[in-house]
Design a protein around this motif. Structure first.
Motif, PDB file in Angstrom:
ATOM      1  N   LEU A  13       0.760  -1.244  -0.022  1.00 32.24           N
ATOM      2  CA  LEU A  13      -0.182   0.019  -0.007  1.00 32.24           C
ATOM      3  C   LEU A  13       0.957   1.166  -0.149  1.00 32.24           C
ATOM      4  N   THR A  14       0.426   2.192  -0.783  1.00 31.40           N
ATOM      5  CA  THR A  14       0.892   3.492  -0.522  1.00 31.40           C
ATOM      6  C   THR A  14       0.348   4.123   0.477  1.00 31.40           C
ATOM      7  N   ASP A  15       1.011   5.330   1.119  1.00 34.22           N
ATOM      8  CA  ASP A  15       0.530   5.790   2.368  1.00 34.22           C
ATOM      9  C   ASP A  15      -0.868   6.588   1.944  1.00 34.22           C
ATOM     10  N   GLU A  16      -1.062   6.959   0.932  1.00 38.57           N
ATOM     11  CA  GLU A  16      -2.446   7.503   0.723  1.00 38.57           C
ATOM     12  C   GLU A  16      -3.507   6.260   0.606  1.00 38.57           C
ATOM     13  N   GLU A  17      -3.209   5.326  -0.094  1.00 37.44           N
ATOM     14  CA  GLU A  17      -4.115   4.081   0.105  1.00 37.44           C
ATOM     15  C   GLU A  17      -4.303   3.701   1.476  1.00 37.44           C
TER      16      GLU A  17
END
Length: 101
Positions: A13-17
């Motif tokens: 996961l990205t931080d935004e996700e």
């Protein structure tokens, strides 16, 4: 130690996700189905956990975990939403039925 069974899709996961999934999982207006899918994906992103471990923790089947892990890996956040149902939309609604009573 070698892993047994079918290979699973890696979920990174990205931080935004991660922020979006955590927000959807605890938001009161989210459907319970979407919140559960978010919790499944968040659990899949943590370390090397098996579908069986995650399923036991969340009280679902390993097949359910596998389905949402695979769908998220393929379509990211858009893959967690319900797909349109096949067939013709309903022509009689509950409001029509209650008004005629």
């Amino acid at each position: 130690m070698a892993r047994r069974g079918r290979p699973t899709s890696d979920v990174v996961l990205t931080d935004e996700e991660r922020d979006t999934l955590e927000r959807w999982a605890r938001r009161p207006k989210s459907s319970q189905a979407l919140a559960l899918r978010c919790r499944i994906v968040l659990a899949c992103a943590d370390e090397e956990r098996t579908n069986g471990d995650i399923a036991a923790e969340l009280s679902v089947t390993p097949a359910t975990v596998g389905k949402w892990r695979k769908r998220f890996a393929a379509n990211r956040l858009d893959g967690l939403h319900d797909e349109p149902r096949p067939g013709v939309p309903r022509s009689i609604t509950m409001t029509t039925l209650s008004a005629s009573s």
